[in-house]
Design a protein around this motif. Structure first.
Motif: not given
Lengths: 539, 153
Positions: A87, A93, A99, A102-103, A106-107, A454, B16, B72
């Motif tokens: 994502r 970004i 932001l 954190k991800e 992840v996906l 994860l 996101l 989150q």
């Protein structure tokens, strides 16, 4: 229980010659390889070229994704590779953005710089297989620049590489969202498309109905929407970028979602081929056969993969793969039995890939082209979905094309209503889904499958690596390339930014830096989330 | 049916996560059942969601989660506590594997609606539990962002 297609056509108990009375073989179907290509593009079908059998990869770090790709090659995936973005990269970004931190990973694949792509492709050839990088529209120019830059580094002519790394700007409205504005995504898509055509790079862009349909749209709407995207985007490449339609039409490819309604899915794809062939010839005055042939890959539907009783998904995937093979696709990637839980485990990936191999080698379905042609039912269904899609397409045309239809909210409303309708149908048991609203079992009796876990620390590790790596780049070169990009990005929408993006990427500018710089040149905040400042002194 | 009379619910994605269909369908179900829905959409940080919850004085935050970014959601639960939003329900819907689902419940998420949950189940839970929460804390309800000390730890 409803006995009708998802677009509301009531299915009869039996079909007869009367249902296809007006069908003209030459005019409406054509021999395989002949206009209007209802039966496909190759006279000998899969005998000359088997469809590309592939699985989507991407989770954790680039090195981990590289390991998965190598594993898939061992499992027999040779024709092409397919990697989906996380994502963070989808939004353009960086992992070290507050932001992104954190991800990241992840996906999907955290492909925010050329370094990540180099690690992803370590020991994997760029040629001899199709390179497909999926995700959202925003990273289109980055993904293309990576391919070009890595080709340069490996001493390969980019025109020897084929695949698909671009993605249509419309996907943002159909569930494959990113944070970048539509006009920016459209401009960059046109830049990338013009660049591949002028440089004879055989890279395609997904311009696809899959996201629309997986978000709840029905078959007829999906056909209308993909055709309207093709019309809008090819039209712009011709009018605004001065390309020949016959070249422009080779940019998009369609990824069609194939669900479990077997005959309806097959009818949809057959109708789609016929409709595009006629649009290309009659509206765009195509001169070549290729321009009339919509390249179609199949994605078996992730939406239909249930959380409950996940082993049932193996059966669903097999039925969908069989349909996908019967429609005459170019490539297929499968949803996996653990689709409702996580990115595919090795077991689930092997199961899905083997499902394709079983369909390809054991069923005999690959021996004959378009085996259902002439079936009263399938031909009637093909006509029905075409008629319904034509109505929607005409409505979109009336509104001024797809962009205008989206501006007026027509498409979004259509999709929302249809998604709601699908949920209500399931809620009321008008449509039965085994294990979900029919023959349910208590959760404690449900069988467990291995789920790829994860690790929360992975995102932070990816972010930290990038934060530490950024200052080690050649700062003077990076600043010069970013400044050039900033200057070029102020030269108007028609000025093609691909050459300066490739140069910036070769200096290891990241996705956040490249897209942020272009945003700034267009008067937007550098950071779409307005959290970080532009790290460059641009003038 | 007006099961949702007087109950105000935020429906949102978090972080996101760009998967909007589930959230939009649930928003429709809740509106049809008489709930007041504040739909925040995509790209919402935990901080933004909590700020909206305080500003809109909602009874429930509903997160539609399809991107495995459970950290989150945990951050959101911590922020809710730190802001004294003790009588506000936090519920999550989506394709969440059993292990992280258990973890989120232990962390303080009130309810997780897994795939296959019917509209009626969601409506019934919120109409009973949100009102129950409201009755149990009549006087000190949500006096603002400065009440971190009223957290339920």
């Amino acid at each position: 229980m409803k006995r009708e297609t998802d677009y509301g056509y009531a299915i009869k108990p039996v079909y007869t010659p009367a249902d296809v009375a007006g069908l003209d073989y030459e005019k409406d179907l054509g021999h395989p390889g002949s206009f209007p290509y209802t039966r496909g593009y190759h006279e000998s079908g899969y005998r000359t070229r088997m469809w590309t059998q592939r699985m989507t990869a991407g989770l954790g770090s680039s090195k981990q994704a590289n390991g998965v790709l190598k594993k898939y090659r061992e499992m027999g995936q040779r024709g092409g590779m397919c990697v989906i973005s996380d994502r963070v990269f989808s939004h353009c970004i960086d992992p070290d953005h507050p932001l992104g931190r954190k991800e990241a990973g992840v996906l999907g694949w955290p492909g925010c710089s050329l370094l990540e792509f180099e690690e992803l492709m370590d020991g994997i050839p760029l040629t001899g297989q199709s390179i497909t990088l999926l995700g959202s529209s925003a990273p289109t120019v980055m993904r293309l620049a990576y391919v070009v830059a890595l080709a340069h580094k490996r001493g390969i002519d980019p025109s020897e590489i084929h695949g698909s790394v671009m993605e249509s700007p419309f996907e943002n409205y159909f569930g494959q969202t990113d944070v970048q504005p539509f006009d920016l995504n459209l401009k960059l898509w046109l830049d990338a498309s013009e660049y591949v055509v002028r440089n004879k790079i055989r890279m395609r862009s997904s311009v696809i109905s899959q996201h629309f349909q997986e978000s709840g749209g029905n078959n007829a709407q999906a056909v209308a929407v993909v055709l309207s995207m093709y019309k809008e985007l090819c039209g712009k490449l011709v009018r605004e970028r001065g390309l020949d339609f016959d070249d422009a039409a080779l940019v998009p490819y369609e990824l069609v979602s194939i669900g479990t309604r077997f005959f309806e899915e097959i009818a949809k794809v057959r109708a789609l081929r016929r409709m595009w062939a006629r649009i290309a010839r009659d509206e765009f005055k195509a001169k070549t056969e290729k321009a009339c042939q919509m390249l179609i890959a199949v994605h078996t539907s992730g939406r239909t993969m249930t959380y409950q009783q996940p082993l049932n998904n193996i059966a669903r995937c097999a039925i969908q793969s069989l349909a996908g093979a019967m429609v005459g696709c170019t490539a297929m990637d499968n949803a996996t039995m653990d689709n409702a839980y996580a990115e595919p485990s090795a077991l689930a990936a092997r199961m899905s890939l083997n499902t394709q191999h079983i369909v390809a080698h054991e069923t005999g379905v690959a021996d004959v082209v378009d085996p259902l042609a002439g079936s009263y039912f399938v031909e009637a269904l093909t006509n029905e979905v075409e008629q319904e899609a034509t109505k929607i397409l005409n409505k979109i045309d009336e509104l001024g094309g797809l962009i205008a239809a989206i501006d007026k909210g027509y498409i979004q409303e259509m999709l929302r209503d249809e998604a709601n309708k699908k949920f209500i149908e399931m809620d009321k048991k008008d449509r039965l889904i085994v294990g979900v609203n029919h023959l349910e079992i208590p959760p404690e009796e449900d069988f467990e499958i291995p789920i790829q876990k994860l690790h929360p620390g992975d995102s932070e590790a990816i972010a930290e690596r990038m934060a530490k790596w950024k200052p080690t780049r050649d700062q003077d070169l990076l600043k010069a390339r970013i400044q050039q990009l900033y200057t070029d990005a102020q030269k108007g929408d028609r000025f093609n930014l691909m050459p300066s993006i490739v140069e910036a990427v070769e200096a290891y500018a990241t996705s956040g830096e490249v897209i942020g710089t272009i945003r700034k040149a267009r008067g937007l905040n550098y950071d779409p989330f307005n959290v970080i400042e532009c790290p460059f002194a641009l003038h | 049916m007006q099961a949702g009379n007087g109950i105000k619910v935020i429906v949102t994605m978090i972080g996101l996560d760009g998967h909007t269909t589930g959230g939009e369908v649930v928003a429709m179900i809740l509106r049809d059942a008489g709930f007041e829905v504040v739909y925040l959409g995509v790209n919402q940080t935990p901080r933004m969601i909590i700020d909206a919850a305080i500003q809109e004085d909602v009874d429930v935050i509903g997160i539609s989660s399809h991107a495995s970014n459970y950290g989150q959601i945990e951050e959101l639960v911590d922020l809710a506590r730190a802001n004294g939003l003790d009588d506000m329900l936090i519920v999550v819907g989506g394709n969440i594997p059993r292990e992280p689902a258990q973890h989120l419940l232990a962390k303080g998420v009130h309810k997780i609606f897994l795939p296959g949950s019917s509209g009626a189940t969601i409506v019934e839970y919120l109409s009973t539990e949100a009102r129950g929460a409201r009755k149990s804390a009549p006087a000190t309800r949500r006096s603002g962002a400065g009440n971190a000390d009223q957290g339920r730890m």
